[in-house]
Design a protein around this motif. Structure first.
Motif, short mmCIF file in Angstrom:
data_model
loop_
_atom_site.label_atom_id
_atom_site.label_comp_id
_atom_site.label_asym_id
_atom_site.label_seq_id
_atom_site.Cartn_x
_atom_site.Cartn_y
_atom_site.Cartn_z
N THR A 338 19.30 -9.15 0.25
CA THR A 338 18.04 -9.08 0.98
C THR A 338 17.92 -7.76 1.72
OG1 THR A 338 18.00 -11.49 1.23
CG2 THR A 338 16.61 -10.21 2.74
N GLU A 339 18.99 -7.32 2.34
CA GLU A 339 18.98 -6.04 3.04
C GLU A 339 18.69 -4.89 2.08
OE1 GLU A 339 22.49 -5.53 5.38
OE2 GLU A 339 22.37 -7.54 6.24
N GLU A 340 19.28 -4.94 0.89
CA GLU A 340 19.04 -3.89 -0.10
C GLU A 340 17.60 -3.94 -0.60
OE1 GLU A 340 19.47 -0.71 -2.56
OE2 GLU A 340 20.85 -1.40 -1.01
N PHE A 341 17.07 -5.14 -0.83
CA PHE A 341 15.69 -5.29 -1.30
C PHE A 341 14.71 -4.69 -0.30
CE2 PHE A 341 11.70 -7.70 -1.44
CZ PHE A 341 11.35 -7.57 -2.77
N ILE A 342 14.87 -5.02 0.97
CA ILE A 342 13.95 -4.54 2.00
C ILE A 342 13.94 -3.03 2.08
CG2 ILE A 342 13.60 -4.45 4.51
CD1 ILE A 342 14.45 -7.39 4.60
N ASN A 343 15.09 -2.41 1.87
CA ASN A 343 15.21 -0.96 2.00
C ASN A 343 14.82 -0.21 0.73
OD1 ASN A 343 16.21 -0.63 4.73
ND2 ASN A 343 18.03 -1.70 4.04
N SER A 344 14.32 -0.94 -0.29
CA SER A 344 14.00 -0.30 -1.58
C SER A 344 12.62 -0.68 -2.10
CB SER A 344 15.06 -0.68 -2.62
OG SER A 344 16.35 -0.33 -2.17
N ILE A 345 11.70 -1.00 -1.17
CA ILE A 345 10.34 -1.39 -1.58
C ILE A 345 9.30 -0.70 -0.70
CG2 ILE A 345 10.95 -3.65 -2.54
CD1 ILE A 345 9.99 -4.88 0.13
N VAL A 346 8.10 -0.58 -1.25
CA VAL A 346 6.92 -0.16 -0.49
C VAL A 346 5.75 -1.01 -0.97
CG1 VAL A 346 5.23 1.68 -0.06
CG2 VAL A 346 7.69 2.21 -0.10
N HIS A 347 4.99 -1.57 -0.04
CA HIS A 347 3.81 -2.37 -0.37
C HIS A 347 2.55 -1.53 -0.26
CE1 HIS A 347 6.61 -5.69 0.83
NE2 HIS A 347 6.07 -6.23 -0.25
N ILE A 348 1.65 -1.69 -1.23
CA ILE A 348 0.35 -1.03 -1.19
C ILE A 348 -0.74 -2.07 -1.46
CG2 ILE A 348 1.19 1.27 -1.80
CD1 ILE A 348 0.38 0.77 -4.67
N PRO A 349 -1.98 -1.80 -0.99
CA PRO A 349 -3.08 -2.75 -1.20
C PRO A 349 -3.38 -2.96 -2.69
CG PRO A 349 -3.63 -1.16 0.50
CD PRO A 349 -2.38 -0.65 -0.14
N SER A 350 -3.78 -4.20 -3.01
CA SER A 350 -4.12 -4.49 -4.41
C SER A 350 -5.25 -5.52 -4.51
CB SER A 350 -2.89 -5.00 -5.16
OG SER A 350 -2.35 -6.16 -4.54
N HIS A 351 -6.17 -5.47 -3.57
CA HIS A 351 -7.23 -6.49 -3.54
C HIS A 351 -8.40 -6.12 -4.46
CE1 HIS A 351 -9.64 -3.84 -0.98
NE2 HIS A 351 -8.57 -3.66 -0.22
N HIS A 352 -9.31 -7.07 -4.61
CA HIS A 352 -10.38 -6.96 -5.60
C HIS A 352 -11.54 -6.07 -5.16
CE1 HIS A 352 -10.72 -10.58 -3.11
NE2 HIS A 352 -12.03 -10.43 -3.15
N PHE A 353 -11.55 -5.61 -3.90
CA PHE A 353 -12.60 -4.71 -3.45
C PHE A 353 -12.19 -3.24 -3.50
CE2 PHE A 353 -14.02 -8.65 -1.18
CZ PHE A 353 -15.25 -8.76 -1.82
N LEU A 354 -10.99 -2.96 -3.97
CA LEU A 354 -10.59 -1.56 -4.13
C LEU A 354 -11.48 -0.88 -5.16
CD1 LEU A 354 -6.69 -1.84 -4.11
CD2 LEU A 354 -8.11 -0.75 -2.37
N GLU A 355 -11.87 0.34 -4.88
CA GLU A 355 -12.72 1.10 -5.79
C GLU A 355 -11.88 2.06 -6.62
OE1 GLU A 355 -15.54 2.95 -3.21
OE2 GLU A 355 -16.35 1.04 -2.48
N THR A 356 -12.45 2.52 -7.72
CA THR A 356 -11.73 3.44 -8.61
C THR A 356 -11.22 4.66 -7.86
OG1 THR A 356 -13.04 2.71 -10.50
CG2 THR A 356 -11.91 4.83 -10.70
#
Length: 367
Positions: A338-356
């Protein structure tokens, strides 16, 4: 300053569908009804109940104030004071707080590459009785990545271990998952907060079960211990989804279907997969509450800084393993994955109102 690329598109959502929401609220205002003290649901509540039952394939639903209430009520219905409950080490702390708040203790299982509970480690630990006597397991489906819990189903049934699923951001609407949330669970809990999709305009939650007797117990707990025959049978709490929130949520579900919003989210995720230099984490995901990039540990800060430079509100969700909190991890469980997972990810938005243009800005800055 560039236009913000946010995780929660509340402003865009209301701009596009304010008329539909106001119409739903207006129609519900004439019947401020709640199902308690032995009363059955009716009207818009019944419509929402039937809609959720049809989509999920689970026949019995109780709507609550929030997913945390749903977890606490499920824990109260399926376990006893002092019982030990198995939970994952990664995720929003509500699913660990709820049992402890209800007088239970939690034991932690490491996460796998999906960020969900490692089913192999859970099975091995249950077989070896690594955590002593376990009375329930809480499985979490983080960010729409659904975990198949069938590996532990047999041993849980043999040992009468209750299975509670926390599918807070993972409301099922017919997506082609290998495992459907709640399929093997005693109870599955949902969040319908405004941060979720679909959601209300405030707070909301739900509990879905296959067993009518368990459904009746949950009804009693959520109605201050009042049974459907109006007798008082136990202590309980009060948790319900108000009628206007029911109306908004049903409208939101219908809007998702009419506008193919889940398909749009898949298109956004596909763009990321085809155009970003970092892959998404493992696991089946057709909901995409967040897009989770696997990023080398030594590149995480650089990636976040690049995204923040274009005002993309990228972040690492849940920066600390739940084992970090001494008031939860009283048995000092170790979860290095879990510690390794947390230190190796980045979250970005992916919702349906995002524009091109939003997607292209993200892709360009990460090249």
């Amino acid at each position: 300053v560039p236009k913000a690329i946010a995780f929660i598109p509340h402003k865009k959502r209301v701009e596009k569908h304010k008329i539909e929401y106001l119409r739903a609220i207006s129609e519900a205002m004439d019947d401020p009804y709640q199902a308690e003290d032995g009363r059955d649901i009716r009207g818009i509540q019944l419509e929402l109940y039937n809609k959720c039952a049809k989509l999920s394939g689970i026949p019995y639903w109780t709507f609550t104030d929030c997913c945390t209430d749903s977890l606490q009520i499920s824990v109260a219905a399926l376990t006893n004071f002092g019982d030990s409950i198995l939970v994952p080490a990664y995720g929003w702390r509500a699913f660990a707080n709820a049992p402890v708040f209800m007088g239970r203790q939690v034991r932690f299982v490491d996460c796998d590459k999906t960020g969900n509970m490692d089913m192999d480690k859970a099975l091995e630990g249950l077989i070896k009785e690594q955590w002593g006597t376990i009375k329930a397991v809480i499985i979490v489906h983080n960010f729409g990545t659904i975990i198949d819990i069938k590996k532990i189903y047999k041993i849980c049934k043999e040992r009468e271990i209750a299975i509670i699923e926390d599918a807070a951001p993972s409301f099922y609407m017919g997506e082609p998952y290998n495992y459907v949330p709640g399929q093997c669970a005693d109870a599955v809990c949902y969040s319908f907060d405004f941060t979720k999709s679909p959601g209300t305009l405030g707070s909301g939650g739900g509990i879905a079960v296959h067993n009518e007797s368990l459904h009746n117990i949950i009804y009693e707990i959520a109605a201050h211990g009042t049974a459907k025959d109006k007798s008082i049978t136990r202590f309980g709490t009060k948790s319900f989804l108000d009628i206007t929130s029911c109306a908004v949520l049903l409208t939101e579900i219908n809007l998702f279907e009419a506008n193919n919003y889940r398909e749009r989210r898949r298109q956004v995720a596909s763009f990321y997969m085809d155009n970003l230099p970092y892959t998404n984490i493992a696991g089946d995901n057709f909901i995409w509450e967040r897009y989770t990039m696997s990023v080398p540990r030594n590149k995480v800060e650089e990636v976040l800084n690049k995204l923040h430079s274009i005002n993309c509100l990228a972040r690492i969700m849940f920066k600390e393993p739940l084992t970090t909190f001494s008031w939860l991890n009283t048995n000092n469980d170790k979860c290095p994955q879990t510690e390794e997972f947390i230190n190796s990810i980045v979250h970005i938005p992916s919702h349906h109102f995002l524009e091109t243009n939003d997607l292209e800005r993200i892709a360009k800055v990460l090249q």
